[in-house]
Write an enzyme that holds these catalytic residues in place. Sequence first.
Site, PDB file in Angstrom:
ATOM      1  N   CYS A  12       0.792  -1.232   0.000  1.00  0.00           N
ATOM      2  CA  CYS A  12       0.000   0.000   0.000  1.00  0.00           C
ATOM      3  C   CYS A  12       0.824   1.282   0.000  1.00  0.00           C
ATOM      4  CB  CYS A  12      -0.980  -0.024   1.147  1.00  0.00           C
ATOM      5  SG  CYS A  12      -2.209  -1.303   0.850  1.00  0.00           S
TER       6      CYS A  12
HETATM    7  P1  NAD Z   1      -5.086  -8.710  -2.870  1.00  0.00           P
HETATM    8  O1  NAD Z   1      -4.205  -8.816  -4.048  1.00  0.00           O
HETATM    9  O2  NAD Z   1      -4.720  -9.385  -1.590  1.00  0.00           O
HETATM   10  O3  NAD Z   1      -6.561  -9.236  -3.243  1.00  0.00           O
HETATM   11  C1  NAD Z   1      -7.222  -8.958  -4.432  1.00  0.00           C
HETATM   12  C2  NAD Z   1      -8.001 -10.216  -4.816  1.00  0.00           C
HETATM   13  O4  NAD Z   1      -8.888  -9.926  -5.891  1.00  0.00           O
HETATM   14  C3  NAD Z   1      -7.097 -11.351  -5.312  1.00  0.00           C
HETATM   15  O5  NAD Z   1      -7.355 -12.512  -4.542  1.00  0.00           O
HETATM   16  C4  NAD Z   1      -7.513 -11.540  -6.779  1.00  0.00           C
HETATM   17  O6  NAD Z   1      -7.414 -12.877  -7.208  1.00  0.00           O
HETATM   18  C5  NAD Z   1      -8.951 -11.053  -6.741  1.00  0.00           C
HETATM   19  N1  NAD Z   1      -9.510 -10.596  -8.025  1.00  0.00           N
HETATM   20  C6  NAD Z   1      -8.965  -9.753  -8.926  1.00  0.00           C
HETATM   21  N2  NAD Z   1      -9.825  -9.532  -9.942  1.00  0.00           N
HETATM   22  C7  NAD Z   1     -10.951 -10.240  -9.667  1.00  0.00           C
HETATM   23  C8  NAD Z   1     -12.207 -10.407 -10.322  1.00  0.00           C
HETATM   24  N3  NAD Z   1     -12.491  -9.782 -11.478  1.00  0.00           N
HETATM   25  N4  NAD Z   1     -13.118 -11.221  -9.768  1.00  0.00           N
HETATM   26  C9  NAD Z   1     -12.866 -11.847  -8.604  1.00  0.00           C
HETATM   27  N5  NAD Z   1     -11.706 -11.733  -7.931  1.00  0.00           N
HETATM   28  C10 NAD Z   1     -10.756 -10.915  -8.451  1.00  0.00           C
HETATM   29  O7  NAD Z   1      -5.279  -7.157  -2.613  1.00  0.00           O
HETATM   30  P2  NAD Z   1      -5.546  -6.393  -1.221  1.00  0.00           P
HETATM   31  O8  NAD Z   1      -4.277  -6.275  -0.455  1.00  0.00           O
HETATM   32  O9  NAD Z   1      -6.738  -6.979  -0.576  1.00  0.00           O
HETATM   33  O10 NAD Z   1      -5.892  -4.925  -1.752  1.00  0.00           O
HETATM   34  C11 NAD Z   1      -7.094  -4.672  -2.439  1.00  0.00           C
HETATM   35  C12 NAD Z   1      -7.291  -3.163  -2.502  1.00  0.00           C
HETATM   36  O11 NAD Z   1      -7.468  -2.644  -1.176  1.00  0.00           O
HETATM   37  C13 NAD Z   1      -6.111  -2.382  -3.087  1.00  0.00           C
HETATM   38  O12 NAD Z   1      -6.606  -1.289  -3.804  1.00  0.00           O
HETATM   39  C14 NAD Z   1      -5.349  -1.906  -1.860  1.00  0.00           C
HETATM   40  O13 NAD Z   1      -4.621  -0.732  -2.103  1.00  0.00           O
HETATM   41  C15 NAD Z   1      -6.484  -1.631  -0.904  1.00  0.00           C
HETATM   42  N6  NAD Z   1      -6.131  -1.720   0.512  1.00  0.00           N
HETATM   43  C16 NAD Z   1      -5.344  -2.750   0.957  1.00  0.00           C
HETATM   44  C17 NAD Z   1      -5.040  -2.849   2.312  1.00  0.00           C
HETATM   45  C18 NAD Z   1      -4.144  -3.944   2.826  1.00  0.00           C
HETATM   46  O14 NAD Z   1      -3.748  -3.870   3.977  1.00  0.00           O
HETATM   47  N7  NAD Z   1      -3.802  -4.949   2.058  1.00  0.00           N
HETATM   48  C19 NAD Z   1      -5.569  -1.914   3.219  1.00  0.00           C
HETATM   49  C20 NAD Z   1      -6.403  -0.894   2.733  1.00  0.00           C
HETATM   50  C21 NAD Z   1      -6.672  -0.800   1.373  1.00  0.00           C
HETATM   51  C1  UGA Z   2      -0.878   0.924   5.876  1.00  0.00           C
HETATM   52  C2  UGA Z   2      -1.598   1.916   6.789  1.00  0.00           C
HETATM   53  O1  UGA Z   2      -1.007   1.897   8.082  1.00  0.00           O
HETATM   54  C3  UGA Z   2      -3.076   1.565   6.907  1.00  0.00           C
HETATM   55  O2  UGA Z   2      -3.739   2.581   7.658  1.00  0.00           O
HETATM   56  C4  UGA Z   2      -3.682   1.494   5.509  1.00  0.00           C
HETATM   57  O3  UGA Z   2      -5.044   1.112   5.555  1.00  0.00           O
HETATM   58  C5  UGA Z   2      -2.911   0.481   4.678  1.00  0.00           C
HETATM   59  O4  UGA Z   2      -1.512   0.875   4.620  1.00  0.00           O
HETATM   60  C6  UGA Z   2      -3.395   0.426   3.266  1.00  0.00           C
HETATM   61  O5  UGA Z   2      -3.850   1.376   2.698  1.00  0.00           O
HETATM   62  O6  UGA Z   2      -3.259  -0.663   2.732  1.00  0.00           O
HETATM   63  P1  UGA Z   2       0.134  -1.524   6.207  1.00  0.00           P
HETATM   64  O7  UGA Z   2       0.748  -1.319   4.871  1.00  0.00           O
HETATM   65  O8  UGA Z   2      -0.578  -2.801   6.477  1.00  0.00           O
HETATM   66  O9  UGA Z   2      -0.929  -0.362   6.511  1.00  0.00           O
HETATM   67  O10 UGA Z   2       1.272  -1.415   7.313  1.00  0.00           O
HETATM   68  P2  UGA Z   2       1.933  -0.258   8.210  1.00  0.00           P
HETATM   69  O11 UGA Z   2       1.848  -0.670   9.616  1.00  0.00           O
HETATM   70  O12 UGA Z   2       1.427   1.094   7.861  1.00  0.00           O
HETATM   71  O13 UGA Z   2       3.452  -0.378   7.764  1.00  0.00           O
HETATM   72  C7  UGA Z   2       3.861  -0.065   6.447  1.00  0.00           C
HETATM   73  C8  UGA Z   2       5.372  -0.112   6.355  1.00  0.00           C
HETATM   74  O14 UGA Z   2       5.968   1.013   7.014  1.00  0.00           O
HETATM   75  C9  UGA Z   2       6.021  -1.353   6.973  1.00  0.00           C
HETATM   76  O15 UGA Z   2       7.031  -1.817   6.097  1.00  0.00           O
HETATM   77  C10 UGA Z   2       6.611  -0.841   8.266  1.00  0.00           C
HETATM   78  O16 UGA Z   2       7.728  -1.585   8.685  1.00  0.00           O
HETATM   79  C11 UGA Z   2       7.008   0.572   7.864  1.00  0.00           C
HETATM   80  N1  UGA Z   2       7.106   1.514   9.008  1.00  0.00           N
HETATM   81  C12 UGA Z   2       6.022   1.809   9.758  1.00  0.00           C
HETATM   82  C13 UGA Z   2       8.323   2.141   9.281  1.00  0.00           C
HETATM   83  O17 UGA Z   2       9.336   1.898   8.597  1.00  0.00           O
HETATM   84  N2  UGA Z   2       8.404   3.033  10.316  1.00  0.00           N
HETATM   85  C14 UGA Z   2       7.341   3.347  11.070  1.00  0.00           C
HETATM   86  O18 UGA Z   2       7.490   4.198  11.985  1.00  0.00           O
HETATM   87  C15 UGA Z   2       6.115   2.714  10.792  1.00  0.00           C
END
Ligand code: NAD
Ligand code: UGA
Length: 446
Positions: free
Chosen positions: A280
């Site tokens: 992210c």
């Molecule tokens: P991910 O890659 O873990 O999951 C996405 C899933 O969607 C995969 O399993 C893939 O096979 C499936 N997929 C793709 N196209 C599809 C379709 N047409 N039909 C059905 N399944 C389909 O991704 P993620 O980490 O869950 O992230 C998803 C979104 O959420 C991203 O935009 C990311 O930036 C955002 N987000 C992620 C986090 C996080 O912590 N991972 C937190 C907040 C927001």
């Molecule tokens: C981050 C945000 O914290 C979430 O709020 C958000 O929803 C998410 O991205 C997203 O949009 O997917 P995440 O990526 O799961 O969550 O993990 P973080 O805890 O934010 O850490 C991100 C990276 O920053 C890690 O590699 C961590 O080691 C690093 N980090 C974090 C540092 O190097 N220093 C810090 O002080 C904190």
Amino acid sequence: MSRVSIIGAGYVGLVTGVCLAEKGHDVVCVESDAAKLATIRAGAAPFHEEGLGELLQKHIGHRFTATASVDEAVAATELTLIAVGTPFDGKTIDLSYVLRACDEIGAAIRKADRYHVVVVKSTVVPGTTTGAVQAQLEKSSGRRAGAGFGLGANPEFLTEGTALKDFMYPDRIVIGGIDERSLEVLAALYTAFGGVPVIRTNPSTAEMIKYASNSLLAAMISFSNEIADLCTAVGGIDALDVMRGVHASTYLTVTNGNGARAQAPISSFLEAGCGFGGSCLPKDVSALVAHGNARGLDMGLLREVMTINRRRPGRVIEALERGLGTLGGKRVAVLGLAFKPDTDDVRESPAFPIIRALVEGGAQVSAFDPVANAPARRALAGVTVSFAKNLQEAVEGADAVVVVTRWKEFEMLPDVVAAMDRPPLVFDGRRMLDRAAFARYDGIGL
Ligand code: NAD
Ligand code: UGA
């Protein structure tokens, strides 16, 4: 209670799905990856996330089902959340998964005889929902947004490692809708989250809130890393002591009702280290910079946030070269392969550029992660590195040990190193260990 479909059963989609089922909704998750779908259907979590397997087991086959068919899911529900990946392709955000999902959702809406609301939960750059997403849905459904279907954005703020807790007890709920009707259907999903601030707005503002939030976190990390590097360059200053002084400010330390002082949670983003990784922060900041550039804005601050972050692995390597003289022929243990603790997610893990540079420099690398050895092995295919079964095996005979991920288990390192015949250089890339516990210790910001 709502009937909701979720497209994509990844970290966000699956966590959202089981948590909404726990809150009483009927959820259908759509997953296109056959192996992942089979795992979920068998009631097992396809990735490491605390509590996920248990909650999935509780609801699978009852309030939670999984399918490969978007058509089936949309037909059975009144609201669809899109939770597919939105990677950065090196130049811009890659919307191909989102738009493919829109194609399938639109085709299902075309056949349906009732109003359906489509909501983008994936992180997409501001303007995407009412731009590319709306256009694709109108094309595939043959209907107009607003009249023929509802549309909104509902960004997700969960953090990997604490994803279930974050979803069940959110700090905020952001819902953006193109009209009141869409907002009402979306808001109904969150009625059981009493007391949580709900920000009702338009889709583009909701999208921007997500990017502004992640960009702030990334900027704070890069700020801390720049200060830490300066401490190292000047000499005689420990960045940890500096940050302790900074944190004592009332901006960062809050006084509770009983007069006790406690660090504000935002302080956990002021820790210098090997850099931010994950699926992210790096991709979101890069996508926002590109989005601004495309509109004629320089985005200089966030561009530099990324530049500083890309330099982090190099800083670790420089320190190891200083400590070891040369990397050639040295045995180096790399501890932590997941991008952060409590997850097996290795996307954009800072461990990978560090390992590659060590191998290129002629070092023999032994790598270990409590849960992410398998995905790391796949990501490092073709790189000569051995994977250790445990901490002891990883550090055996090492000239240097590098801590890349802040796993709790690595707090045992002083005891493990104490039992070694020859003390290695311990480089603490996260400053999580007591320096006095080692004969030879170095770390970020020292
Ligand atoms: P991910 O890659 O873990 O999951 C996405 C899933 O969607 C995969 O399993 C893939 O096979 C499936 N997929 C793709 N196209 C599809 C379709 N047409 N039909 C059905 N399944 C389909 O991704 P993620 O980490 O869950 O992230 C998803 C979104 O959420 C991203 O935009 C990311 O930036 C955002 N987000 C992620 C986090 C996080 O912590 N991972 C937190 C907040 C927001
Ligand atoms: C981050 C945000 O914290 C979430 O709020 C958000 O929803 C998410 O991205 C997203 O949009 O997917 P995440 O990526 O799961 O969550 O993990 P973080 O805890 O934010 O850490 C991100 C990276 O920053 C890690 O590699 C961590 O080691 C690093 N980090 C974090 C540092 O190097 N220093 C810090 O002080 C904190």
